[in-house]
Scaffold this motif. Structure first.
Motif, PDB file in Angstrom:
ATOM      1  N   TRP A 139     -35.365 -13.885  -1.627  1.00  0.00           N
ATOM      2  CA  TRP A 139     -36.496 -13.578  -2.502  1.00  0.00           C
ATOM      3  C   TRP A 139     -36.336 -14.274  -3.850  1.00  0.00           C
ATOM      4  O   TRP A 139     -37.303 -14.783  -4.425  1.00  0.00           O
ATOM      5  CB  TRP A 139     -36.631 -12.063  -2.689  1.00  0.00           C
ATOM      6  N   ILE A 140     -35.107 -14.301  -4.364  1.00  0.00           N
ATOM      7  CA  ILE A 140     -34.861 -15.023  -5.622  1.00  0.00           C
ATOM      8  C   ILE A 140     -35.189 -16.505  -5.450  1.00  0.00           C
ATOM      9  O   ILE A 140     -35.835 -17.121  -6.307  1.00  0.00           O
ATOM     10  CB  ILE A 140     -33.396 -14.845  -6.072  1.00  0.00           C
ATOM     11  N   ALA A 141     -34.747 -17.079  -4.337  1.00  0.00           N
ATOM     12  CA  ALA A 141     -35.012 -18.495  -4.079  1.00  0.00           C
ATOM     13  C   ALA A 141     -36.514 -18.772  -4.030  1.00  0.00           C
ATOM     14  O   ALA A 141     -36.995 -19.790  -4.548  1.00  0.00           O
ATOM     15  CB  ALA A 141     -34.352 -18.922  -2.769  1.00  0.00           C
ATOM     16  N   ALA A 142     -37.281 -17.857  -3.436  1.00  0.00           N
ATOM     17  CA  ALA A 142     -38.732 -18.039  -3.340  1.00  0.00           C
ATOM     18  C   ALA A 142     -39.372 -18.020  -4.731  1.00  0.00           C
ATOM     19  O   ALA A 142     -40.264 -18.825  -5.035  1.00  0.00           O
ATOM     20  CB  ALA A 142     -39.339 -16.945  -2.466  1.00  0.00           C
ATOM     21  N   VAL A 143     -38.916 -17.107  -5.588  1.00  0.00           N
ATOM     22  CA  VAL A 143     -39.468 -17.015  -6.944  1.00  0.00           C
ATOM     23  C   VAL A 143     -39.084 -18.245  -7.759  1.00  0.00           C
ATOM     24  O   VAL A 143     -39.910 -18.815  -8.489  1.00  0.00           O
ATOM     25  CB  VAL A 143     -38.987 -15.723  -7.637  1.00  0.00           C
ATOM     26  N   GLU A 144     -37.836 -18.690  -7.639  1.00  0.00           N
ATOM     27  CA  GLU A 144     -37.403 -19.854  -8.416  1.00  0.00           C
ATOM     28  C   GLU A 144     -38.040 -21.142  -7.907  1.00  0.00           C
ATOM     29  O   GLU A 144     -38.279 -22.073  -8.693  1.00  0.00           O
ATOM     30  CB  GLU A 144     -35.880 -19.978  -8.367  1.00  0.00           C
ATOM     31  N   THR A 163     -37.294  -4.913  -8.258  1.00  0.00           N
ATOM     32  CA  THR A 163     -37.395  -5.226  -9.681  1.00  0.00           C
ATOM     33  C   THR A 163     -37.869  -6.653  -9.901  1.00  0.00           C
ATOM     34  O   THR A 163     -38.751  -6.912 -10.728  1.00  0.00           O
ATOM     35  CB  THR A 163     -36.024  -5.037 -10.360  1.00  0.00           C
ATOM     36  N   ILE A 164     -37.277  -7.593  -9.170  1.00  0.00           N
ATOM     37  CA  ILE A 164     -37.630  -9.001  -9.357  1.00  0.00           C
ATOM     38  C   ILE A 164     -39.093  -9.241  -9.021  1.00  0.00           C
ATOM     39  O   ILE A 164     -39.804  -9.965  -9.739  1.00  0.00           O
ATOM     40  CB  ILE A 164     -36.694  -9.888  -8.505  1.00  0.00           C
ATOM     41  N   LEU A 165     -39.580  -8.619  -7.949  1.00  0.00           N
ATOM     42  CA  LEU A 165     -40.993  -8.811  -7.601  1.00  0.00           C
ATOM     43  C   LEU A 165     -41.916  -8.066  -8.559  1.00  0.00           C
ATOM     44  O   LEU A 165     -43.010  -8.538  -8.869  1.00  0.00           O
ATOM     45  CB  LEU A 165     -41.233  -8.382  -6.157  1.00  0.00           C
ATOM     46  N   HIS A 166     -41.488  -6.911  -9.052  1.00  0.00           N
ATOM     47  CA  HIS A 166     -42.245  -6.210 -10.088  1.00  0.00           C
ATOM     48  C   HIS A 166     -42.396  -7.113 -11.314  1.00  0.00           C
ATOM     49  O   HIS A 166     -43.503  -7.271 -11.860  1.00  0.00           O
ATOM     50  CB  HIS A 166     -41.517  -4.917 -10.462  1.00  0.00           C
ATOM     51  N   GLU A 167     -41.307  -7.718 -11.746  1.00  0.00           N
ATOM     52  CA  GLU A 167     -41.366  -8.605 -12.916  1.00  0.00           C
ATOM     53  C   GLU A 167     -42.142  -9.881 -12.600  1.00  0.00           C
ATOM     54  O   GLU A 167     -42.812 -10.443 -13.476  1.00  0.00           O
ATOM     55  CB  GLU A 167     -39.957  -8.950 -13.386  1.00  0.00           C
ATOM     56  N   PHE A 168     -42.080 -10.325 -11.356  1.00  0.00           N
ATOM     57  CA  PHE A 168     -42.856 -11.496 -10.950  1.00  0.00           C
ATOM     58  C   PHE A 168     -44.349 -11.224 -11.104  1.00  0.00           C
ATOM     59  O   PHE A 168     -45.105 -12.097 -11.551  1.00  0.00           O
ATOM     60  CB  PHE A 168     -42.517 -11.846  -9.499  1.00  0.00           C
ATOM     61  N   VAL A 169     -44.771 -10.020 -10.772  1.00  0.00           N
ATOM     62  CA  VAL A 169     -46.182  -9.656 -10.957  1.00  0.00           C
ATOM     63  C   VAL A 169     -46.538  -9.678 -12.443  1.00  0.00           C
ATOM     64  O   VAL A 169     -47.610 -10.143 -12.827  1.00  0.00           O
ATOM     65  CB  VAL A 169     -46.487  -8.284 -10.334  1.00  0.00           C
ATOM     66  N   VAL A 180     -48.245  -3.642  -6.441  1.00  0.00           N
ATOM     67  CA  VAL A 180     -48.278  -5.009  -5.918  1.00  0.00           C
ATOM     68  C   VAL A 180     -46.920  -5.402  -5.363  1.00  0.00           C
ATOM     69  O   VAL A 180     -46.824  -5.987  -4.276  1.00  0.00           O
ATOM     70  CB  VAL A 180     -48.727  -6.003  -7.009  1.00  0.00           C
ATOM     71  N   ALA A 181     -45.847  -5.071  -6.087  1.00  0.00           N
ATOM     72  CA  ALA A 181     -44.501  -5.406  -5.602  1.00  0.00           C
ATOM     73  C   ALA A 181     -44.244  -4.762  -4.245  1.00  0.00           C
ATOM     74  O   ALA A 181     -43.719  -5.401  -3.318  1.00  0.00           O
ATOM     75  CB  ALA A 181     -43.452  -4.954  -6.614  1.00  0.00           C
ATOM     76  N   GLY A 182     -44.644  -3.498  -4.095  1.00  0.00           N
ATOM     77  CA  GLY A 182     -44.478  -2.819  -2.812  1.00  0.00           C
ATOM     78  C   GLY A 182     -45.297  -3.468  -1.718  1.00  0.00           C
ATOM     79  O   GLY A 182     -44.850  -3.602  -0.571  1.00  0.00           O
ATOM     80  N   ALA A 183     -46.506  -3.903  -2.067  1.00  0.00           N
ATOM     81  CA  ALA A 183     -47.382  -4.528  -1.069  1.00  0.00           C
ATOM     82  C   ALA A 183     -46.929  -5.935  -0.706  1.00  0.00           C
ATOM     83  O   ALA A 183     -47.186  -6.401   0.406  1.00  0.00           O
ATOM     84  CB  ALA A 183     -48.822  -4.551  -1.592  1.00  0.00           C
ATOM     85  N   ILE A 184     -46.272  -6.642  -1.634  1.00  0.00           N
ATOM     86  CA  ILE A 184     -45.689  -7.941  -1.287  1.00  0.00           C
ATOM     87  C   ILE A 184     -44.582  -7.745  -0.261  1.00  0.00           C
ATOM     88  O   ILE A 184     -44.501  -8.452   0.746  1.00  0.00           O
ATOM     89  CB  ILE A 184     -45.121  -8.645  -2.545  1.00  0.00           C
ATOM     90  N   LEU A 185     -43.738  -6.766  -0.512  1.00  0.00           N
ATOM     91  CA  LEU A 185     -42.584  -6.529   0.351  1.00  0.00           C
ATOM     92  C   LEU A 185     -42.963  -5.916   1.695  1.00  0.00           C
ATOM     93  O   LEU A 185     -42.344  -6.217   2.720  1.00  0.00           O
ATOM     94  CB  LEU A 185     -41.590  -5.615  -0.372  1.00  0.00           C
ATOM     95  N   VAL A 186     -43.954  -5.039   1.671  1.00  0.00           N
ATOM     96  CA  VAL A 186     -44.397  -4.358   2.892  1.00  0.00           C
ATOM     97  C   VAL A 186     -45.912  -4.505   2.998  1.00  0.00           C
ATOM     98  O   VAL A 186     -46.671  -3.624   2.603  1.00  0.00           O
ATOM     99  CB  VAL A 186     -43.992  -2.871   2.878  1.00  0.00           C
TER     100      VAL A 186
END
Length: 390
Positions: A167-172, A216-222, A254-260
């Motif tokens: 997931w980190i690699a995808a964000v970076e 957390t990372i996806l929450h901050e990504f949003v 949104v973070a929850g919906a990205i993951l699931v």
């Protein structure tokens, strides 16, 4: 130079350095082994510290000695927006550790910008249409397309650290920096983000569990996609009192919906007997959490949002999770300097620094300082950051 020689520095620089790390006068004086009256005399210009005393302050304030000889204090960065505010409590004061983590994140971003300019490299910008910002599932679907993560890939990430790293690699990969820190208390900070048009930054607390860090990372990504970086605690309020709290709720959803994703969860639920939700909810949620490589709380929140579990059932189970979490988590074991460097700095930062060293844009001393390791650890670091993620 004799120890009693006094340093010719402007008092306002002493005040700036102390305040920038978040120390009160009495705290700074105690760390420096002096009285508060002596520190106040230095900061007011009535007295001056010796060279050795200035070195002590530089160490405490995490500043190079040379910064105290500037003609005036550096301009402050814009204050970080604090999404943890509650009407009855006001705004939290940042600890020195948190202030240092924020400062380091900004400095590291500047390092990447400077080195990429030096190397003539290109930094991608994140282009995202946030027109669906009132629809959490629609926003999540668009975010997931941007990240380029397929469900088949995600389902293959059964190891929690493999899921976190991918997931980190995808964000970076799309133009952000992701750092981690273990220096800040988890109760104070689970994550924060610095929004910039080019090279936004996300920082997660490495004291959190791997699956907790993913969320957390996806929450901050949003937050980055909303152009609203700041300091967050991720605790969702049932009744938001202001725009900040409404933003936090939206970022959580949104973070929850990205993951699931909704449709993927529906597909999984078709094989779950209704009786299982009543008699063995823990087993059902645990199985789904393992399938999607997320925390049980994320799955439970998604089941609530889809009307599969009730608010009462959700609240009861969430309290169980919080109590379980408060009991602590097992130690993860020893990590080598090379592993910690890659974890804390992120592959993107490390790659840029190593490329700059390979092209002789920086020295071996620069490399060691930027990565925080001795040169002997470089081969393992290179192996870690230049191998394909998978």
């Amino acid at each position: 130079m004799p120890a009693h020689v006094h340093a010719i520095v402007k008092p306002e620089l002493l005040v700036w350095a102390r305040e920038s790390i978040g120390l009160k006068p009495e705290e700074a004086a105690k760390k420096a082994g002096i009285t508060r009256a002596r520190l106040t005399a230095w900061e007011s210009g009535l007295e001056a510290p010796t060279i050795n005393q200035l070195r002590t302050l530089a160490r405490i304030y995490k500043r190079p000695l040379a910064v105290f000889y500037l003609p005036e204090p550096p301009k402050r960065f814009d204050a970080m927006r604090d999404f943890r505010r509650l009407p009855e409590r006001g705004t939290w004061e940042h600890s020195p550790d948190l202030n240092l983590a924020i400062r380091r994140a900004r400095v590291r971003r500047e390092v990447v910008l400077e080195l990429t300019r030096e190397l003539g490299s290109h930094l991608p910008q994140i282009h995202f249409n946030a027109a669906v910002k009132n629809d959490a599932d629609g926003f999540a679907e668009a975010s997931r397309r941007l990240l380029g993560v397929e469900l088949t890939e995600q389902f293959a990430w059964r190891d929690k650290y493999k899921a976190l790293n991918n997931w980190i690699a995808a964000v970076e990969r799309i133009g952000a920096l992701v750092f981690q820190t273990s220096d800040v208390d988890l109760l104070e900070m689970r994550g924060f983000s610095l929004y910039e048009q080019v090279l936004p930054v996300i920082v997660a607390n490495a004291q959190d569990s791997p699956r907790g860090r993913i969320f957390t990372i996806l929450h901050e990504f949003v937050h980055v996609l909303l152009h609203s970086g700041g300091l967050c605690d991720l605790h969702e309020r049932s009744k938001p009192n202001n725009d900040d709290e409404r933003t936090e709720i939206f970022c959580n959803r949104v973070a929850g919906a990205i993951l699931v994703p909704r449709e993927a969860l529906r597909a999984e639920m078709r094989s779950v007997e209704p009786q299982a939700l009543r008699t063995s909810l823990d087993a059902t949620v645990g199985g789904l959490a393992d399938k999607f490589s997320v925390s049980q709380e994320v799955v439970l929140r998604r089941l609530l949002s889809m009307g599969i579990v009730s608010q009462t059932r959700y609240q009861t189970k969430r309290e169980d999770y919080l109590q379980r979490y408060a009991g602590g988590k097992p130690a993860e074991g020893f990590a080598s300097p090379s592993v910690l460097a890659v974890r804390n700095l992120g592959r993107q930062f490390v790659r840029v620094v190593v490329d700059a060293y390979r092209q002789e844009a920086i020295t071996s001393a620069d490399l060691s300082e930027l990565l925080g390791v001795r040169l002997k650890h470089l081969p393992k670091i290179e192996q870690a950051v230049f191998r394909p993620e998978g």
